[in-house]
Scaffold this active site. Sequence first.
Site, PDB file in Angstrom:
ATOM      1  N   ARG A  15      -5.376  -3.643 -10.294  1.00 11.30           N
ATOM      2  CA  ARG A  15      -4.394  -4.640  -9.935  1.00 11.30           C
ATOM      3  C   ARG A  15      -5.257  -6.145 -10.332  1.00 11.30           C
ATOM      4  NH1 ARG A  15      -4.218  -2.979  -3.969  1.00 11.30           N
ATOM      5  NH2 ARG A  15      -6.322  -2.035  -4.415  1.00 11.30           N
ATOM      6  N   LYS A  75      -9.835  -6.219  -4.661  1.00 10.28           N
ATOM      7  CA  LYS A  75     -10.914  -5.513  -3.917  1.00 10.28           C
ATOM      8  C   LYS A  75     -12.063  -6.359  -3.690  1.00 10.28           C
ATOM      9  CE  LYS A  75     -10.348  -2.226  -2.603  1.00 10.28           C
ATOM     10  NZ  LYS A  75      -9.827  -1.684  -1.191  1.00 10.28           N
ATOM     11  N   TYR A  94      -9.415  -8.747  -0.367  1.00  5.74           N
ATOM     12  CA  TYR A  94      -9.878  -7.883   0.740  1.00  5.74           C
ATOM     13  C   TYR A  94     -11.312  -7.695   0.728  1.00  5.74           C
ATOM     14  CZ  TYR A  94      -5.010  -6.452   0.574  1.00  5.74           C
ATOM     15  OH  TYR A  94      -3.599  -6.415   0.792  1.00  5.74           O
ATOM     16  N   GLU A 118      -7.029  -8.808   4.613  1.00  4.49           N
ATOM     17  CA  GLU A 118      -6.675  -7.917   5.890  1.00  4.49           C
ATOM     18  C   GLU A 118      -6.927  -8.605   7.358  1.00  4.49           C
ATOM     19  OE1 GLU A 118     -11.008  -6.984   5.461  1.00  4.49           O
ATOM     20  OE2 GLU A 118      -9.544  -7.597   4.065  1.00  4.49           O
ATOM     21  N   LEU A 240      -5.034   1.665  12.622  1.00  2.00           N
ATOM     22  CA  LEU A 240      -5.708   0.312  12.216  1.00  2.00           C
ATOM     23  C   LEU A 240      -5.952  -0.410  13.337  1.00  2.00           C
ATOM     24  CD1 LEU A 240      -6.527  -1.613   9.993  1.00  2.00           C
ATOM     25  CD2 LEU A 240      -4.036  -2.786  10.450  1.00  2.00           C
ATOM     26  N   ASP A 270     -10.382   2.842   4.000  1.00  2.00           N
ATOM     27  CA  ASP A 270     -10.938   1.315   3.743  1.00  2.00           C
ATOM     28  C   ASP A 270     -11.499   0.758   4.964  1.00  2.00           C
ATOM     29  OD1 ASP A 270     -10.387   0.821   1.216  1.00  2.00           O
ATOM     30  OD2 ASP A 270      -8.230   0.496   1.688  1.00  2.00           O
ATOM     31  N   VAL A 298      -8.881   8.207  -0.925  1.00  3.61           N
ATOM     32  CA  VAL A 298      -9.125   7.378  -2.145  1.00  3.61           C
ATOM     33  C   VAL A 298      -8.992   6.022  -1.235  1.00  3.61           C
ATOM     34  CG1 VAL A 298      -8.062   6.177  -3.902  1.00  3.61           C
ATOM     35  CG2 VAL A 298      -8.177   8.693  -3.670  1.00  3.61           C
ATOM     36  N   ASN A 300      -8.982   2.763  -2.597  1.00  6.64           N
ATOM     37  CA  ASN A 300      -7.906   1.755  -3.225  1.00  6.64           C
ATOM     38  C   ASN A 300      -6.605   2.543  -3.472  1.00  6.64           C
ATOM     39  OD1 ASN A 300      -9.565   2.902  -5.078  1.00  6.64           O
ATOM     40  ND2 ASN A 300      -8.827   1.500  -6.683  1.00  6.64           N
TER      41      ASN A 300
END
Length: 371
Positions: A15, A75, A94, A118, A240, A270, A298, A300
Amino acid sequence: MLIGVPKEIKVREYRVGLVPANVRELTERGHSVIVETQAGAGIGATDDLYEAAGATIVQTAAEIFAKAEMVVKVKEPQAVERKQLRPGQILFTYLHLAPDPEQTNDLIASGATCIAYETVTSAQGTLPLLAPMSEVAGRLSIQAGAYFLEKAHGGLGTLLGGVPGVDPAKVVIIGGGVVGTHAAHIALGMAAEVWVIDRNVDVLRNLWKQFGRPLNTVFSTRDAIEQHCTSADLVIGGVLLPGAAAPKLITREIVRRMKPGSVIVDVAIDQGGCCETSRATTHDNPTYIVDDVIHYCVANMPGAVPRTSAYALNNATLPFVLALAKNGVDALKRDAHLLNGLNVHKGMVTNEPVALALNHAYVDPVTALAA
């Protein structure tokens, strides 16, 4: 303002912080943008497209960090990038600091103003810059789970939707937020048996209204999590707590009792993950096995579909990038919701959940900006 866009260097991260269309929005407002060569290659955005949008292409990330007043990324900055941050510079990306003391310490030492996508909020109480990636990750979680349930990839050998005369897979989704809603949408579309567990009854009511009877909803208790995870073929962790480390709702004992060959996709990784046996993995090596249960963690996930993800993220970040470019740090004083994104400023931790998680002193962001 001079805005810089470095190429992402996290493993398999394709990205980009600004797509060409958003660069044009900035340059036509009188701002300057420098982009590291090949920064957009992973989404098919060539250097020529960036130049046509008004950007200047530079050869190294070092030039970006040395010159830019604001660095826009996707990231969290890697160690080599964090060393290049400087006092007074704005970092917008992020961060996910709560489970990452090393990054937090480096950002404190840098003296930079670090704003986390975030934790930026909206007037509706949502997380508008996290939502598009949560949508992508929720949908991907079912694709990944279905793939690793195949016998050739180590799983039970179960087809998610079953066939006439054979039961479908049982999919248990912990957390009915954005990740959970989109995971449920895809899993139901694939004809799986889907259960969503959440502690907010209003969330469960809204899911019931959205999906109807094919979806099973359960109020979250220890018993419910234990009962449904141990009978599941696929578990999606979509919990979250904004800015804070994810609660460990799936214990080691639950994992031990799950079906051999079942799969956990911990989207909450994350923020440290919601399973006690979770640890971050990469797209190069996405899974590992604990007690015969496949763990996909994972960190990301949206990076697997960078074109979709980058444009979805840029749609959400553009208004805030424009505000910061126009007003600098003063943009935080003008917008309480953007202010909620401030995690570190001039060596001070300004996000309370991060400070609590990492045992740092907390400074209210208004106080920090005044200082």
